[in-house]
Scaffold this motif. Structure first.
Motif, PDB file in Angstrom:
ATOM      1  N   GLN A 152       0.828  -1.199   0.000  1.00  0.00           N
ATOM      2  CA  GLN A 152       0.000   0.000   0.000  1.00  0.00           C
ATOM      3  C   GLN A 152       0.868   1.258   0.000  1.00  0.00           C
ATOM      4  O   GLN A 152       1.849   1.331   0.726  1.00  0.00           O
ATOM      5  N   GLU A 153       0.457   2.223  -0.807  1.00  0.00           N
ATOM      6  CA  GLU A 153       1.157   3.499  -0.835  1.00  0.00           C
ATOM      7  C   GLU A 153       0.937   4.221   0.488  1.00  0.00           C
ATOM      8  O   GLU A 153      -0.192   4.338   0.959  1.00  0.00           O
ATOM      9  N   GLN A 154       2.021   4.725   1.072  1.00  0.00           N
ATOM     10  CA  GLN A 154       1.960   5.407   2.358  1.00  0.00           C
ATOM     11  C   GLN A 154       2.069   6.927   2.222  1.00  0.00           C
ATOM     12  O   GLN A 154       1.499   7.655   3.028  1.00  0.00           O
ATOM     13  N   ALA A 155       2.824   7.391   1.230  1.00  0.00           N
ATOM     14  CA  ALA A 155       3.026   8.839   1.064  1.00  0.00           C
ATOM     15  C   ALA A 155       3.581   9.120  -0.319  1.00  0.00           C
ATOM     16  O   ALA A 155       4.186   8.256  -0.957  1.00  0.00           O
ATOM     17  N   VAL A 156       3.357  10.358  -0.770  1.00  0.00           N
ATOM     18  CA  VAL A 156       3.951  10.862  -2.008  1.00  0.00           C
ATOM     19  C   VAL A 156       4.734  12.115  -1.629  1.00  0.00           C
ATOM     20  O   VAL A 156       4.170  13.057  -1.074  1.00  0.00           O
ATOM     21  N   LEU A 157       6.022  12.110  -1.893  1.00  0.00           N
ATOM     22  CA  LEU A 157       6.889  13.236  -1.582  1.00  0.00           C
ATOM     23  C   LEU A 157       7.110  14.025  -2.866  1.00  0.00           C
ATOM     24  O   LEU A 157       7.725  13.531  -3.813  1.00  0.00           O
ATOM     25  N   SER A 158       6.579  15.232  -2.915  1.00  0.00           N
ATOM     26  CA  SER A 158       6.684  16.034  -4.128  1.00  0.00           C
ATOM     27  C   SER A 158       7.362  17.364  -3.824  1.00  0.00           C
ATOM     28  O   SER A 158       7.232  17.901  -2.727  1.00  0.00           O
ATOM     29  N   GLY A 159       8.069  17.866  -4.813  1.00  0.00           N
ATOM     30  CA  GLY A 159       8.788  19.121  -4.697  1.00  0.00           C
ATOM     31  C   GLY A 159       9.805  19.276  -5.802  1.00  0.00           C
ATOM     32  O   GLY A 159      10.130  20.392  -6.203  1.00  0.00           O
ATOM     33  N   HIS A 160      10.320  18.165  -6.302  1.00  0.00           N
ATOM     34  CA  HIS A 160      11.258  18.231  -7.420  1.00  0.00           C
ATOM     35  C   HIS A 160      10.531  18.718  -8.673  1.00  0.00           C
ATOM     36  O   HIS A 160       9.348  18.436  -8.864  1.00  0.00           O
ATOM     37  N   THR A 161      11.247  19.429  -9.521  1.00  0.00           N
ATOM     38  CA  THR A 161      10.663  19.956 -10.751  1.00  0.00           C
ATOM     39  C   THR A 161      11.141  19.218 -11.994  1.00  0.00           C
ATOM     40  O   THR A 161      10.816  19.604 -13.109  1.00  0.00           O
ATOM     41  N   ALA A 162      11.900  18.154 -11.801  1.00  0.00           N
ATOM     42  CA  ALA A 162      12.356  17.297 -12.903  1.00  0.00           C
ATOM     43  C   ALA A 162      12.502  15.884 -12.349  1.00  0.00           C
ATOM     44  O   ALA A 162      12.287  15.647 -11.156  1.00  0.00           O
ATOM     45  N   GLY A 163      12.865  14.950 -13.211  1.00  0.00           N
ATOM     46  CA  GLY A 163      12.946  13.548 -12.823  1.00  0.00           C
ATOM     47  C   GLY A 163      13.793  13.312 -11.592  1.00  0.00           C
ATOM     48  O   GLY A 163      14.842  13.925 -11.412  1.00  0.00           O
ATOM     49  N   VAL A 164      13.330  12.398 -10.730  1.00  0.00           N
ATOM     50  CA  VAL A 164      14.068  12.017  -9.530  1.00  0.00           C
ATOM     51  C   VAL A 164      14.868  10.764  -9.860  1.00  0.00           C
ATOM     52  O   VAL A 164      14.300   9.713 -10.159  1.00  0.00           O
ATOM     53  N   GLN A 165      16.190  10.883  -9.828  1.00  0.00           N
ATOM     54  CA  GLN A 165      17.082   9.818 -10.267  1.00  0.00           C
ATOM     55  C   GLN A 165      17.471   8.833  -9.172  1.00  0.00           C
ATOM     56  O   GLN A 165      17.853   7.705  -9.458  1.00  0.00           O
ATOM     57  N   CYS A 166      17.413   9.284  -7.925  1.00  0.00           N
ATOM     58  CA  CYS A 166      17.919   8.449  -6.835  1.00  0.00           C
ATOM     59  C   CYS A 166      17.166   8.758  -5.555  1.00  0.00           C
ATOM     60  O   CYS A 166      16.796   9.906  -5.305  1.00  0.00           O
ATOM     61  N   CYS A 167      16.934   7.742  -4.748  1.00  0.00           N
ATOM     62  CA  CYS A 167      16.393   7.932  -3.400  1.00  0.00           C
ATOM     63  C   CYS A 167      17.120   6.960  -2.473  1.00  0.00           C
ATOM     64  O   CYS A 167      17.412   5.828  -2.855  1.00  0.00           O
TER      65      CYS A 167
END
Length: 171
Positions: A109-124
């Protein structure tokens, strides 16, 4: 001990390094497989793909356990939290998605969506204590997130182009 390789041929290979032999080929993605991560106990493997999915594999049984769906663009990176309870997946492309999704590793189940980047997220990547997540993006920033609240704690700026990876030191 299994080691893994992912490929643009849509497959994931498990290797026995002591014998130098292939243990299994996992098939299930419909496009390039960009990244992979083992759970801390080594029983599960998460794979991230251009097909916009993360597949969770049972390593010992060599089969798909579940598929995580929610991203609208390619998924470039995935990571297990140090306690194995969460999976982070990073996605995006020009003007679309550009988020990190946190998933419950047990239920999918999805727990959260972290948004703020304005282009592709390459690494977490999770911090060693699991309370913080760092994400690197083509927007030239690294963002630091509170895993428990989903809030952005800091934006690290200074790169003049895409940021492809990030890491935490053990301390």
């Amino acid at each position: 001990q299994a080691r893994v390789c992912t490929s643009v041929d849509k497959t994931v290979w498990l290797w026995d390094l002591q014998r130098g032999k292939k243990k299994a080929v996992l098939k299930g993605h419909q496009d390039f497989v960009n990244d992979c991560a083992f759970s801390p106990d080594g029983r599960l493997l998460a794979t991230a793909s251009n097909d916009r999915s993360v597949i969770i594999w049972d390593v010992h049984r060599k089969r798909k356990k579940r598929t995580l769906i929610g991203h609208t663009k390619e998924i470039w990176s995935c990571a297990f939290s140090p306690d194995g309870q969460l999976i982070a997946s990073a996605s995006g492309d020009i003007g679309k998605d550009n988020v990190i999704r946190l998933w419950d590793a047990g239920t999918g189940q999805e727990q959260a969506v972290l948004s703020g980047h304005t282009a592709g997220v390459q690494c977490c990547v999770f911090s060693p204590d699991g309370s913080t997540l760092a994400s690197a993006s083509d927007d030239g920033t690294v963002r630091i997130w509170d895993v428990h609240t989903g809030e952005e704690k800091a934006i690290l700026r200074g790169h003049t182009s895409d940021v492809k990876s990030c890491a935490f030191s053990p301390d």
